[in-house]
Write a protein that holds these residues in place. Structure first.
Motif, short mmCIF file in Angstrom:
data_model
loop_
_atom_site.label_atom_id
_atom_site.label_comp_id
_atom_site.label_asym_id
_atom_site.label_seq_id
_atom_site.Cartn_x
_atom_site.Cartn_y
_atom_site.Cartn_z
N UNK A 118 30.13 15.79 67.84
CA UNK A 118 30.64 15.04 69.13
C UNK A 118 31.54 13.96 68.98
N UNK A 119 31.61 13.40 67.74
CA UNK A 119 32.38 12.56 67.24
C UNK A 119 31.42 11.27 66.91
N UNK A 120 32.00 10.24 66.54
CA UNK A 120 31.19 8.92 66.27
C UNK A 120 31.41 7.76 67.23
N UNK A 121 32.13 8.21 68.32
CA UNK A 121 32.41 7.16 69.45
C UNK A 121 31.36 7.19 70.47
N UNK A 122 30.52 7.87 70.59
CA UNK A 122 29.46 7.64 71.40
C UNK A 122 28.65 6.47 71.57
N UNK A 123 28.46 5.52 70.60
CA UNK A 123 28.04 4.36 70.45
C UNK A 123 28.51 3.51 71.26
N UNK A 124 30.13 3.56 71.27
CA UNK A 124 30.78 2.68 71.73
C UNK A 124 30.59 2.54 73.28
N UNK A 125 30.52 3.78 73.82
CA UNK A 125 30.14 3.81 75.17
C UNK A 125 28.82 3.25 75.86
N UNK A 134 24.32 14.99 74.13
CA UNK A 134 23.77 16.14 73.42
C UNK A 134 24.78 16.55 72.30
N UNK A 135 24.39 17.10 71.43
CA UNK A 135 25.25 17.98 70.46
C UNK A 135 24.72 19.41 70.75
N UNK A 136 25.10 20.22 69.65
CA UNK A 136 24.91 21.75 69.65
C UNK A 136 23.63 21.95 68.84
N UNK A 137 23.65 21.61 67.59
CA UNK A 137 22.78 22.32 66.53
C UNK A 137 22.38 20.72 65.61
N UNK A 138 22.92 19.75 65.88
CA UNK A 138 22.85 18.58 65.00
C UNK A 138 21.17 18.23 64.98
N UNK A 139 20.77 17.96 63.61
CA UNK A 139 19.54 17.61 63.38
C UNK A 139 19.50 16.20 62.69
N UNK A 140 20.63 15.56 62.21
CA UNK A 140 20.57 14.18 61.76
C UNK A 140 21.84 13.56 62.38
N UNK A 141 22.20 12.40 62.16
CA UNK A 141 23.29 11.42 62.63
C UNK A 141 24.93 11.99 61.90
N UNK A 142 24.80 12.62 60.55
CA UNK A 142 25.77 12.91 60.30
C UNK A 142 26.28 14.29 60.78
N UNK A 143 25.51 15.34 60.97
CA UNK A 143 25.75 16.42 61.80
C UNK A 143 26.13 16.51 63.18
N UNK A 144 25.58 15.17 63.86
CA UNK A 144 25.98 14.89 65.19
C UNK A 144 27.32 14.48 65.54
N UNK A 145 27.71 13.54 64.37
CA UNK A 145 29.13 13.12 64.41
C UNK A 145 30.14 13.88 64.47
N UNK A 146 29.60 14.99 63.42
CA UNK A 146 30.51 16.29 63.37
C UNK A 146 30.80 16.91 64.49
#
Length: 303
Positions: A175-182, A161-173
């Protein structure tokens, strides 16, 4: 060298590395491929990717080795030699540093690990710099959208989960963009990883509506990585929308085109109605060769 030129040169080197990942690679070979001196290439590669060249090569080799250990019945020593490690001991040390688990234990347990899945430098550059440009030819094209109904069974979902993200770009800001790799490393995955917009009852207080996760069978019982959680998703019916293939740098425009179609679409044509609280709306990773794909929950209309 401009940023565009640097990205192009680095991607040429990245492509060379992928083609030769199971062979010895020297700095001289990479310099010839790039057309620049070893010193200049090493500096440029680090600036663009954030990793030194041989650190990058090692991470890619270890990631490919991990996938083979996960999916194939090969001995650790054979995988080590396949990926240009001189010994099983050296491979084990490198693998353990990269993933926090020894390769023999990973082969037997296959827990989720963070794979190294870098983006291609020039493709990323083009996507970023073309994201706000509207191609007039595209505006005048008639877009075809393929629609189908799929059923999802009851399943578990490993997510972060993120904190307040409502889309992909906010989510990456957040939690980072490496969740997909795991998520991509999970052997038991029912389908490929997805980005999801959660219904309100799936969103604990002070967490994001947009998350990334991977769907798993109900008997999945492996340890959960730190920062992740496992939830149960109910069976559901999803209406899937798939756009036409596109050039990867135009992904934002193409996503917008599919969204416009969905906004105008009447699911009652298929005998369904929207059911946003029934299940997460989800998107697959945008890949130009297959078109943008997004699914939204529906239920059958009352007769």
């Amino acid at each position: 060298m401009t940023k565009r030129e640097s990205a192009y040169v680095v991607q040429r080197v990245q492509n060379y590395i992928e083609r030769n990942i199971t062979k010895p690679i020297t700095m001289k070979q990479l310099s010839i491929e790039a057309g620049y001196s070893s010193w200049y290439l090493a500096r440029t590669f680090k600036e663009v990717t954030g990793k030194g060249i041989f650190e990058y090569i090692r991470s890619r080799r270890l990631t490919q080795a991990a996938l083979i250990l996960r999916d194939e019945n090969k001995k650790v020593i054979d995988v080590a030699l396949d990926f240009v490690f001189d010994s099983q001991e050296g491979f084990t040390r490198a693998f353990s540093r990269e993933f926090g688990i020894a390769p023999g234990r990973y082969k037997s347990k296959t827990p989720p690990i963070k794979l190294f899945l870098p983006e291609k430098a020039y493709d990323t550059y083009r996507a970023f710099h073309n994201s706000n440009k509207m191609d007039e030819r595209m505006e005048n094209m008639t877009k075809s959208i393929f629609v189908q109904i799929i059923e999802r069974p009851e399943r578990k979902c490993l997510l972060k989960r993120g904190k307040k993200a409502e889309d992909y770009f906010e989510y990456c800001e957040e939690v980072g963009c490496d969740v997909w790799s795991l998520l991509s490393s999970v052997k038991e995955a029912l389908y490929e990883p997805i980005g999801m917009w959660l219904p309100s009852h799936f969103i604990p207080e002070d967490t994001s509506s947009y998350i990334q996760g991977v769907e798993l069978p109900m008997d999945y019982d492996k340890n959960i990585p730190d920062g992740y959680e496992l939830i149960i998703l109910p069976p559901c019916t999803m209406m899937v929308f798939q756009g036409e293939p596109y050039n990867d740098e135009d992904f934002q425009y193409e996503i917008g085109e599919v969204w416009k179609h969905i906004e105008k679409f009447n699911p009652e044509v298929y005998g369904y109605q929207w059911a946003p609280e029934q299940a997460p709306r989800f998107q697959l990773a945008p890949m130009g060769y297959r078109g943008y794909i997004e699914a939204r929950p529906v239920v059958k209309c009352n007769k």
